[in-house]
Design an enzyme around this catalytic site. Structure first.
Site, PDB file in Angstrom:
ATOM      1  N   SER A  34       5.684  26.925 133.382  1.00 23.69           N
ATOM      2  CA  SER A  34       4.792  28.090 133.295  1.00 23.69           C
ATOM      3  C   SER A  34       3.616  27.796 132.381  1.00 23.69           C
ATOM      4  O   SER A  34       3.794  27.350 131.243  1.00 23.69           O
ATOM      5  CB  SER A  34       5.542  29.293 132.705  1.00 23.69           C
ATOM      6  OG  SER A  34       6.618  29.623 133.510  1.00 23.69           O
ATOM      7  N   HIS A  65       2.873  30.287 138.499  1.00 17.46           N
ATOM      8  CA  HIS A  65       3.263  29.154 139.330  1.00 17.46           C
ATOM      9  C   HIS A  65       2.411  29.158 140.587  1.00 17.46           C
ATOM     10  O   HIS A  65       2.464  30.089 141.377  1.00 17.46           O
ATOM     11  CB  HIS A  65       4.745  29.258 139.710  1.00 17.46           C
ATOM     12  CG  HIS A  65       5.644  28.898 138.570  1.00 17.46           C
ATOM     13  ND1 HIS A  65       7.003  29.050 138.645  1.00 17.46           N
ATOM     14  CD2 HIS A  65       5.397  28.391 137.352  1.00 17.46           C
ATOM     15  CE1 HIS A  65       7.552  28.644 137.510  1.00 17.46           C
ATOM     16  NE2 HIS A  65       6.594  28.250 136.707  1.00 17.46           N
ATOM     17  N   HIS A  87      13.739  28.998 139.907  1.00 17.99           N
ATOM     18  CA  HIS A  87      14.626  29.324 138.788  1.00 17.99           C
ATOM     19  C   HIS A  87      15.934  29.909 139.309  1.00 17.99           C
ATOM     20  O   HIS A  87      15.946  30.556 140.367  1.00 17.99           O
ATOM     21  CB  HIS A  87      13.953  30.353 137.873  1.00 17.99           C
ATOM     22  CG  HIS A  87      12.665  29.867 137.289  1.00 17.99           C
ATOM     23  ND1 HIS A  87      11.467  30.008 137.948  1.00 17.99           N
ATOM     24  CD2 HIS A  87      12.404  29.223 136.135  1.00 17.99           C
ATOM     25  CE1 HIS A  87      10.513  29.475 137.209  1.00 17.99           C
ATOM     26  NE2 HIS A  87      11.042  28.983 136.099  1.00 17.99           N
ATOM     27  N   TYR A  89      17.376  32.442 138.233  1.00 19.15           N
ATOM     28  CA  TYR A  89      17.292  33.908 138.284  1.00 19.15           C
ATOM     29  C   TYR A  89      16.645  34.407 139.581  1.00 19.15           C
ATOM     30  O   TYR A  89      16.636  35.603 139.848  1.00 19.15           O
ATOM     31  CB  TYR A  89      16.581  34.482 137.051  1.00 19.15           C
ATOM     32  CG  TYR A  89      15.155  34.017 136.830  1.00 19.15           C
ATOM     33  CD1 TYR A  89      14.117  34.434 137.646  1.00 19.15           C
ATOM     34  CD2 TYR A  89      14.851  33.153 135.777  1.00 19.15           C
ATOM     35  CE1 TYR A  89      12.816  34.006 137.442  1.00 19.15           C
ATOM     36  CE2 TYR A  89      13.566  32.716 135.558  1.00 19.15           C
ATOM     37  CZ  TYR A  89      12.545  33.154 136.391  1.00 19.15           C
ATOM     38  OH  TYR A  89      11.266  32.728 136.183  1.00 19.15           O
ATOM     39  N   MET A 215      14.526  29.104 130.529  1.00 19.77           N
ATOM     40  CA  MET A 215      15.225  29.550 131.746  1.00 19.77           C
ATOM     41  C   MET A 215      15.109  28.568 132.913  1.00 19.77           C
ATOM     42  O   MET A 215      15.313  28.937 134.069  1.00 19.77           O
ATOM     43  CB  MET A 215      14.679  30.916 132.177  1.00 19.77           C
ATOM     44  CG  MET A 215      14.812  32.004 131.124  1.00 19.77           C
ATOM     45  SD  MET A 215      14.050  33.528 131.676  1.00 19.77           S
ATOM     46  CE  MET A 215      13.793  34.364 130.109  1.00 19.77           C
ATOM     47  N   SER A 216      14.769  27.328 132.624  1.00 19.27           N
ATOM     48  CA  SER A 216      14.626  26.345 133.710  1.00 19.27           C
ATOM     49  C   SER A 216      15.163  25.006 133.216  1.00 19.27           C
ATOM     50  O   SER A 216      15.849  24.933 132.205  1.00 19.27           O
ATOM     51  CB  SER A 216      13.140  26.206 134.082  1.00 19.27           C
ATOM     52  OG  SER A 216      12.423  25.674 132.991  1.00 19.27           O
ATOM     53  N   ASN A 239       6.960  30.515 121.668  1.00 16.10           N
ATOM     54  CA  ASN A 239       7.348  31.598 120.739  1.00 16.10           C
ATOM     55  C   ASN A 239       8.559  31.167 119.930  1.00 16.10           C
ATOM     56  O   ASN A 239       9.318  30.293 120.364  1.00 16.10           O
ATOM     57  CB  ASN A 239       7.726  32.861 121.535  1.00 16.10           C
ATOM     58  CG  ASN A 239       8.806  32.591 122.580  1.00 16.10           C
ATOM     59  OD1 ASN A 239       8.514  32.104 123.674  1.00 16.10           O
ATOM     60  ND2 ASN A 239      10.037  32.856 122.221  1.00 16.10           N
TER      61      ASN A 239
HETATM   62  N1  HPA Z   1      13.649  32.319 125.850  1.00 16.29           N
HETATM   63  C1  HPA Z   1      13.841  31.909 127.117  1.00 16.29           C
HETATM   64  N2  HPA Z   1      12.878  31.383 127.859  1.00 16.29           N
HETATM   65  C2  HPA Z   1      11.671  31.260 127.311  1.00 16.29           C
HETATM   66  C3  HPA Z   1      11.395  31.662 126.003  1.00 16.29           C
HETATM   67  C4  HPA Z   1      12.434  32.227 125.227  1.00 16.29           C
HETATM   68  O1  HPA Z   1      12.273  32.611 124.065  1.00 16.29           O
HETATM   69  N3  HPA Z   1      10.076  31.392 125.764  1.00 16.29           N
HETATM   70  C5  HPA Z   1       9.583  30.846 126.914  1.00 16.29           C
HETATM   71  N4  HPA Z   1      10.538  30.761 127.842  1.00 16.29           N
END
Ligand code: HPA
Length: 279
Positions: A34, A65, A87, A89, A215-216, A239
């Protein structure tokens, strides 16, 4: 339901080969996470194919994407950049991840360079930092290789000791030193999503030995190792993980921060490809 991916892979290979014509087979594929699609801008003499035109590939979808496969050269190495992945999800569509990665292998790739946006559990490694994946923990509640084994791609049981390739990691560290791009290292926790984690889940992941989360990438690695690709992974931290920062987590934040980190990733990637050219 388990889907036989082989017919899709065969057709996908043909579509890509028809488009690239007499140019050399790709040696490396990079999956752009991403906000990291700008890596594809570095490809010389690009041939761009929409996922919509490749059998079994995912429909362009998730924000950030693009849904393009870009073939061309990076530092003289024939390369494919995959702009967009699938993904877990996404549910029923997640089998398409296998088609994408197996297609790279059947096209001739030896290496898979996975990138992603990730949260960090280390306060000193904040947004914009690059982190090389040294190992992972699969917290995704599943494994894409579950179901009948597709023997045409690889064996039933896959050894994961070197699933983040030690030689490639060594090369990337060397590239970081040469280019003065700070490169951290971490054990990556694969989280199913689509919800971000809770503060308690982040404390748990941290106690269990992970330093980054996303998440990937874990499923991508498993499918790639199954079919014999050598894999490297780099996260761009977008983050501090949930509970460690006052910022509200959102996909917009992920996109913004990933775009900022992409420039450093590109420097590292181009240097890395110069070394792959000699490998
Ligand atoms: N958690 C899960 N996936 C993410 C995060 C996170 O803090 N930041 C970017 N992708």
């Amino acid at each position: 339901m388990s889907i036989d991916t082989f017919p899709y892979v065969e057709q996908a290979v043909k579509v890509v080969q028809d488009k690239i014509g007499s140019r050399p087979a790709p040696r490396l594929a990079l999956v752009a996470g991403s906000g990291l699609g700008s890596v594809a801008d570095r490809i010389k003499d690009p041939v761009t194919i929409s996922y919509a035109d490749i059998p079994g590939f995912p429909a362009p979808g998730v924000h950030g994407h693009k849904g393009n496969l870009v073939y061309g050269e990076v530092s003289g190495v024939p390369t494919i950049v995959l702009m967009g992945r699938v993904h877990v999800y996404e549910g029923e569509e997640s089998w398409r991840l296998k088609v994408m990665i197996r297609t790279m292998r059947k096209l001739g790739c030896e290496f898979l360079f996975l990138t992603n946006a990730a949260g960090s559990m280390r306060l000193e490694v904040g947004a914009g930092e690059l982190v090389m994946i040294t190992d992972h923990i699969n917290f995704m509640g599943g494994n894409p290789l579950v179901g009948p084994n597709e023997d045409k791609f690889g064996p039933r049981f896959v050894d994961l000791e070197d699933c983040w390739d030690p030689q490639l990691r060594g090369i990337l560290k060397q590239c970081a030193a040469e280019t003065n791009v700070p490169l951290h290292e971490a054990v990556f926790a694969g989280w199913m999503g689509p919800c971000f984690e809770t503060p308690a889940e982040i404390r748990m992941l941290s106690m269990m030995g992970a330093q980054t989360v996303g998440m990937s990438t874990v499923p991508d690695n498993l499918v790639a190792r199954h079919c014999g690709l050598r894999v490297l992974g780099v996260s761009v931290i977008t983050n501090l993980a949930c509970g460690l920062s006052p910022l509200k987590l959102s996909h917009d934040l992920t996109m913004q921060e990933a775009e900022k980190g992409a420039a450093k990733l590109i420097v590292l990637f181009e240097r890395f490809m110069e070394k792959i050219a000699k490998l």
